[in-house]
Design a protein around this motif. Structure first.
Motif, PDB file in Angstrom:
ATOM      1  N   ALA A 199      -8.378  -3.608   3.781  1.00  0.00           N
ATOM      2  CA  ALA A 199      -7.796  -4.977   3.216  1.00  0.00           C
ATOM      3  C   ALA A 199      -7.464  -6.029   3.798  1.00  0.00           C
ATOM      4  CB  ALA A 199      -7.306  -4.492   2.129  1.00  0.00           C
ATOM      5  N   GLY A 237       1.035  -1.361   0.296  1.00  0.00           N
ATOM      6  CA  GLY A 237      -0.275  -0.002   0.000  1.00  0.00           C
ATOM      7  C   GLY A 237       0.852   1.225   0.082  1.00  0.00           C
ATOM      8  N   LEU A 247     -12.570   1.309  -0.273  1.00  0.00           N
ATOM      9  CA  LEU A 247     -11.584   0.634  -0.065  1.00  0.00           C
ATOM     10  C   LEU A 247     -10.845   1.844  -1.270  1.00  0.00           C
ATOM     11  CD1 LEU A 247     -11.225  -3.192   0.502  1.00  0.00           C
ATOM     12  CD2 LEU A 247     -10.479  -1.284   2.163  1.00  0.00           C
ATOM     13  N   HIS A 248     -11.105   2.266  -2.526  1.00  0.00           N
ATOM     14  CA  HIS A 248     -10.832   2.383  -4.031  1.00  0.00           C
ATOM     15  C   HIS A 248     -11.875   3.513  -3.721  1.00  0.00           C
ATOM     16  CE1 HIS A 248      -8.914   3.198  -7.813  1.00  0.00           C
ATOM     17  NE2 HIS A 248      -8.271   3.478  -6.506  1.00  0.00           N
ATOM     18  N   ARG A 272      -7.599   2.752   4.929  1.00  0.00           N
ATOM     19  CA  ARG A 272      -8.090   1.351   3.356  1.00  0.00           C
ATOM     20  C   ARG A 272      -7.081   0.314   3.199  1.00  0.00           C
ATOM     21  NH1 ARG A 272      -9.958   5.540  -2.253  1.00  0.00           N
ATOM     22  NH2 ARG A 272     -10.966   6.321  -0.629  1.00  0.00           N
ATOM     23  N   VAL A 273      -6.149   0.836   3.939  1.00  0.00           N
ATOM     24  CA  VAL A 273      -4.957  -0.850   3.794  1.00  0.00           C
ATOM     25  C   VAL A 273      -5.614  -1.449   4.423  1.00  0.00           C
ATOM     26  CG1 VAL A 273      -2.666  -1.565   3.468  1.00  0.00           C
ATOM     27  CG2 VAL A 273      -3.292   0.654   2.100  1.00  0.00           C
ATOM     28  N   GLN A 330     -12.383  -1.985  -6.600  1.00  0.00           N
ATOM     29  CA  GLN A 330     -13.303  -2.291  -5.388  1.00  0.00           C
ATOM     30  C   GLN A 330     -13.640  -3.905  -5.192  1.00  0.00           C
ATOM     31  OE1 GLN A 330     -14.301   0.006  -2.027  1.00  0.00           O
ATOM     32  NE2 GLN A 330     -14.750  -2.060  -1.310  1.00  0.00           N
ATOM     33  N   ALA A 348      -1.549   3.843  -1.331  1.00  0.00           N
ATOM     34  CA  ALA A 348      -2.834   4.428  -1.069  1.00  0.00           C
ATOM     35  C   ALA A 348      -2.264   4.835   1.108  1.00  0.00           C
ATOM     36  CB  ALA A 348      -2.877   2.856  -0.644  1.00  0.00           C
ATOM     37  N   TYR A 387      -4.158  -2.298  -4.633  1.00  0.00           N
ATOM     38  CA  TYR A 387      -5.275  -2.015  -4.803  1.00  0.00           C
ATOM     39  C   TYR A 387      -5.724  -0.909  -4.223  1.00  0.00           C
ATOM     40  CZ  TYR A 387      -5.268  -5.915  -8.713  1.00  0.00           C
ATOM     41  OH  TYR A 387      -5.228  -6.405  -9.876  1.00  0.00           O
ATOM     42  N   CYS A 388      -5.595  -0.259  -3.342  1.00  0.00           N
ATOM     43  CA  CYS A 388      -5.989   0.141  -2.401  1.00  0.00           C
ATOM     44  C   CYS A 388      -5.389   2.266  -2.876  1.00  0.00           C
ATOM     45  CB  CYS A 388      -5.638   0.294  -0.683  1.00  0.00           C
ATOM     46  SG  CYS A 388      -6.539  -0.899  -0.402  1.00  0.00           S
ATOM     47  N   MET A 446     -11.104  -6.531  -6.201  1.00  0.00           N
ATOM     48  CA  MET A 446     -10.674  -6.828  -5.089  1.00  0.00           C
ATOM     49  C   MET A 446     -11.093  -8.272  -4.309  1.00  0.00           C
ATOM     50  SD  MET A 446      -9.559  -2.801  -3.670  1.00  0.00           S
ATOM     51  CE  MET A 446      -8.470  -3.360  -1.785  1.00  0.00           C
TER      52      MET A 446
END
Ligand code: GRG
Length: 297
Positions: free
Chosen positions: A71, A58, A132-133, A67-68, A139, A63, A196-197, A142
């Protein structure tokens, strides 16, 4: 100045513990016994390797930590569920995990089964309900990523291959297939979920990162096999020497101790190469790769 690795790890492990405390159902609300058993199985335990990898990925991807950490929690909840189920009498039948009694011993088998089920559901609930995004499509990707990594084509499938392999003589490629799924898939997913975040990485860079995850996930398992032979139960916090006792095919049984150690070194080197293009921004991932290969527990 950048903090040293030990401080970075300790800071994240501490804040991640609060994240888990907050995201798990409170122990006082019904069904209390199940919620208490979920908390018993997740809190205050483990190295948190998967969350740390997610944090590091992240950071590389720029990121937001808020958010991370969600996840990372989703990945850790899947991991915790897998340990609870793996320890049950119908699978590995173990009494010790993370230095304490396994869930079915501390509670009972039915509760342990439900703990695993509920932790798995909670992981997906978090991925679906928290932001998360900004891109909802990302998202959704994910959610799919974690589902694939934990399902029959990922961790659960790897566990099935593991159970089928007991007492069998597997070839190296067969053993590799089992571990890429059983252990590797979730480690790989944790890294990608963290990345991905954020938005900083190109598709090609995400692919490099995924390859890093594949190699370091396999290295993690090779080291796990070595530790099962070399470390003691007190250090591991779980029963040592079980692989040989259960006639399980491992990297050590196939390659010998020296061969397995050599393989871990080779995978480590190849994994580090995947990070070359990221320069110092991938420092934490490099340090985690070192930790995974050099760890003693
Ligand atoms: C039951 C569906 C299902 C899957 C189980 C992960 C797994 C699959 C079983 C665990 C058994 C095991 C010893 C696997 C080897 C590698 C591994 C995942 C070790 C434990 O992970 P660590 O070392 O544990 O990250 P901590 O306690 O530090 O989180």
């Amino acid at each position: 100045m950048m903090t040293d690795f030990a401080t970075w790890v300790a800071t994240r492990q501490t804040s991640f513990e609060s994240v888990l405390q907050r995201l798990l159902p409170p122990p006082g609300i019904a069904p209390q016994r199940l919620h208490q058993a979920m908390r018993y199985s997740v809190l205050e335990g483990g190295k948190r390797v998967r969350p740390l990898l997610a944090y590091a990925a992240g950071e590389l991807a720029g990121a937001a930590v808020a958010r991370v950490e969600v996840a990372a929690a989703a990945a850790e909840l899947i991991h915790a569920y897998s340990l609870v189920h793996d320890d049950m009498p119908c699978m590995d039948d173990d009494v010790l995990r993370r230095g304490k009694a396994t869930c079915h011993v501390e509670y009972d088998e039915a509760t342990a089964l439900l703990v695993g089920d509920a932790l798995q559901s909670l992981a997906f609930q978090l991925l679906a309900e928290r932001a998360l995004h900004d891109d909802a499509k990302r998202q959704l990707q994910m959610v799919k990523l974690l589902a694939l990594a934990s399902g029959s084509r990922g961790m659960a499938g790897g566990q099935a291959l593991d159970l089928a392999g007991v007492g069998q003589q597997l070839t190296l490629p067969e053993l590799e297939q089992m571990h890429i799924h059983k252990t590797g898939a979730l480690i790989r997913a944790a890294i990608l979920l963290g990345a991905y975040c954020g938005d900083r990485l190109s598709d090609a860079q995400l692919e490099r990162l995924d390859h890093f995850g594949k190699l370091i996930g396999l290295a993690f398992q090779v080291v796990d096999d070595v530790l099962d032979c070399e470390a003691d139960t007190a250090t591991l916090g779980k029963t040592a020497g079980k692989d040989a006792d259960h006639a399980k095919p491992t990297y050590v049984s196939l390659l010998g101790l020296a061969g397995a150690k050599e393989m871990a070194q080779r995978l480590h080197g190849e994994a580090l190469q995947c990070l070359d293009e990221f320069g110092d921004a991938a420092r934490r991932l490099r340090e985690l790769a070192d930790f995974i290969v050099l760890r003693k527990f």
